[in-house]
Design a protein around this motif. Sequence first.
Motif, PDB file in Angstrom:
ATOM      1  N   GLY A  52       0.736  -1.126  -0.044  1.00 40.00           N
ATOM      2  CA  GLY A  52      -0.073  -0.029  -0.060  1.00 40.00           C
ATOM      3  C   GLY A  52       0.787   1.344   0.081  1.00 40.00           C
ATOM      4  O   GLY A  52       1.966   1.174  -0.104  1.00 40.00           O
ATOM      5  N   VAL A  53       0.280   2.379   0.046  1.00 37.64           N
ATOM      6  CA  VAL A  53       0.877   3.773  -0.152  1.00 37.64           C
ATOM      7  C   VAL A  53       0.363   4.435   1.404  1.00 37.64           C
ATOM      8  O   VAL A  53      -0.722   4.409   1.657  1.00 37.64           O
ATOM      9  N   LEU A  54       1.330   4.793   1.954  1.00 30.96           N
ATOM     10  CA  LEU A  54       1.158   5.220   3.487  1.00 30.96           C
ATOM     11  C   LEU A  54       1.508   6.782   3.419  1.00 30.96           C
ATOM     12  O   LEU A  54       2.718   7.097   2.874  1.00 30.96           O
ATOM     13  N   TYR A  55       0.899   7.686   4.099  1.00 28.49           N
ATOM     14  CA  TYR A  55       1.615   8.895   4.454  1.00 28.49           C
ATOM     15  C   TYR A  55       1.506   9.242   5.771  1.00 28.49           C
ATOM     16  O   TYR A  55       0.108   9.033   6.572  1.00 28.49           O
ATOM     17  N   LEU A  56       2.111   9.932   6.511  1.00 30.25           N
ATOM     18  CA  LEU A  56       1.997  10.735   7.871  1.00 30.25           C
ATOM     19  C   LEU A  56       1.887  12.092   7.388  1.00 30.25           C
ATOM     20  O   LEU A  56       2.644  12.603   6.747  1.00 30.25           O
ATOM     21  N   VAL A  57       0.753  12.570   7.982  1.00 27.77           N
ATOM     22  CA  VAL A  57       0.545  13.922   7.389  1.00 27.77           C
ATOM     23  C   VAL A  57       0.246  14.910   8.772  1.00 27.77           C
ATOM     24  O   VAL A  57      -0.210  14.625   9.591  1.00 27.77           O
ATOM     25  N   ARG A  58       0.261  16.262   8.467  1.00 21.15           N
ATOM     26  CA  ARG A  58       0.474  17.115   9.375  1.00 21.15           C
ATOM     27  C   ARG A  58      -0.884  18.135   9.084  1.00 21.15           C
ATOM     28  O   ARG A  58      -0.625  18.823   7.860  1.00 21.15           O
ATOM     29  N   PRO A  59      -2.052  18.022   9.603  1.00 23.09           N
ATOM     30  CA  PRO A  59      -3.252  18.838   9.261  1.00 23.09           C
ATOM     31  C   PRO A  59      -2.830  20.359   9.013  1.00 23.09           C
ATOM     32  O   PRO A  59      -2.149  20.928   9.879  1.00 23.09           O
ATOM     33  N   TRP A  60      -3.068  21.020   7.858  1.00 23.18           N
ATOM     34  CA  TRP A  60      -2.676  22.376   7.555  1.00 23.18           C
ATOM     35  C   TRP A  60      -3.790  23.364   8.039  1.00 23.18           C
ATOM     36  O   TRP A  60      -4.939  23.054   7.834  1.00 23.18           O
ATOM     37  N   HIS A  61      -3.248  24.521   8.762  1.00 18.12           N
ATOM     38  CA  HIS A  61      -4.156  25.521   9.194  1.00 18.12           C
ATOM     39  C   HIS A  61      -3.376  26.658   9.182  1.00 18.12           C
ATOM     40  O   HIS A  61      -2.162  26.597   9.702  1.00 18.12           O
ATOM     41  N   SER A  62      -3.670  27.836   8.654  1.00 18.98           N
ATOM     42  CA  SER A  62      -3.221  29.277   8.580  1.00 18.98           C
ATOM     43  C   SER A  62      -2.229  29.478  10.087  1.00 18.98           C
ATOM     44  O   SER A  62      -1.387  30.290  10.059  1.00 18.98           O
ATOM     45  N   LYS A  63      -3.258  29.180  11.053  1.00 19.91           N
ATOM     46  CA  LYS A  63      -2.880  29.573  12.493  1.00 19.91           C
ATOM     47  C   LYS A  63      -1.708  28.974  12.770  1.00 19.91           C
ATOM     48  O   LYS A  63      -1.097  29.493  13.737  1.00 19.91           O
ATOM     49  N   LEU A  64      -1.083  27.785  12.016  1.00 17.20           N
ATOM     50  CA  LEU A  64       0.019  27.233  12.504  1.00 17.20           C
ATOM     51  C   LEU A  64       1.331  28.337  12.464  1.00 17.20           C
ATOM     52  O   LEU A  64       2.160  28.074  13.323  1.00 17.20           O
ATOM     53  N   LEU A  65       1.058  29.233  11.544  1.00 13.21           N
ATOM     54  CA  LEU A  65       2.278  30.288  11.456  1.00 13.21           C
ATOM     55  C   LEU A  65       1.964  31.281  12.226  1.00 13.21           C
ATOM     56  O   LEU A  65       3.014  32.202  12.301  1.00 13.21           O
ATOM     57  N   GLY A  66       0.985  31.428  13.418  1.00 17.24           N
ATOM     58  CA  GLY A  66       0.813  32.330  14.236  1.00 17.24           C
ATOM     59  C   GLY A  66       0.062  33.612  13.665  1.00 17.24           C
ATOM     60  O   GLY A  66      -0.125  33.935  12.634  1.00 17.24           O
TER      61      GLY A  66
END
Length: 406
Positions: free
Chosen positions: A328-342
């Motif tokens: 299979g194809v697997l990914y570890l992902v970090r959900p993106w949100h603009s608030k991550l940048l402050g």
Amino acid sequence: MPAMGGLGKLQGFCAVACEWGYSWAWSDTCCIDKHSSAEVQETIGSMFAWYRQSALTIVYLSDVPNMGSIGNSEWFRRGWTLQELLAPQTSLYKNLTSANHKKDATVLAELARATGIEPRFLNDFSPGKDNARSRLQWASSRLTTRPEDIAYSLFGIFNVHLPVLYGESAENALGRLLTEIISQSGDVSPSPFHSCFPAHITSYQRLSMPPPHPNAEERSSAISGGLRSSEVLSLGDVPGSPTVRSIQLRTPDSNVLGEVHDIHSPDRVPLARFFGYLLALPCIPYQVTAIQVKASTLSYRYNIHASGLTPLEIALPTRLEYVTGSQGVLYLVRPWHSKLLGPFVKLYAVTDEQLVSALWTPFNALLLTQLPHNEYLRIASSTLITAHPLDRASVLNSEIRVFNIV
């Protein structure tokens, strides 16, 4: 306060407030101009804080003759009353007791029995995104007159600030709330056996039973669509240890990678959205390149290597192969949100230093496996997976992709 109509109820409410020595009282029944969209928006965004800051919240359960029948009250089946139950520091159930329920063990026990909420939360509740599944379960059997209110009534409980858009469906309203929660804090799936989360609040009423393990043919077909068989990474058994072996992985077909955005232009990334049975979630992806598994008596331990991440280890009660199949194809992902940048970063002019400062940090990762039709299934959702970007270059060379998660 005997049973009475609207005016009599308001007069009785004011009389009780006077008995307790207060000169001012606020009632949501008559103190909100529901014809003003601006006032409704402000009220929904502020109501939890108003209850929290009130000197006394008076609750009158007209349909409850005694403490033992408190669970039969309609008050506990209404969506908006959940924050009225949790937010106040001091509450009075006028027709049942003269004591503050936050200090009365008998009242707390009856409220816990009636609502399924632990006394510690009833006694000292803090708004936020911790224990997200439990908070959603508390609301799962409650009803609102307007369908969208089942989501809006939870804004204060989760301490989120979103637009109130009457006329959108309850599914869209709940989807906006859940995507806000998951993009900032992680898991809100109703049970370890759901991939992400459902479209209706009632899904949180009870945990689902795990699905039966798929057979070999089902596992193979579930992961083969959209993948090229020539790109199998065959990782053989680890020499010298019969209990340690590797799982075979594939590389993804570049034709089904989906919507991709430059991490240096985050202002162009769409918001997470929930439609039908899919969550379209922007994420920073890290493709899993190798997995080694070591079985033990209580769990399976997986040593995971992913491009751009430091190696990590997770423990699961069942084998990953039951979900991903043998390949299979697997990914570890970090959900993106603009608030991550402050709060002060200009998204249209983000710098390398701002990206590195914000994103070269540990994060709670989701583990996704690819399905046909450019869709993804979340696996190991009951396990906290903490990942860390490998270095500065891995941050600056990353991208943002939109994953359609079932």
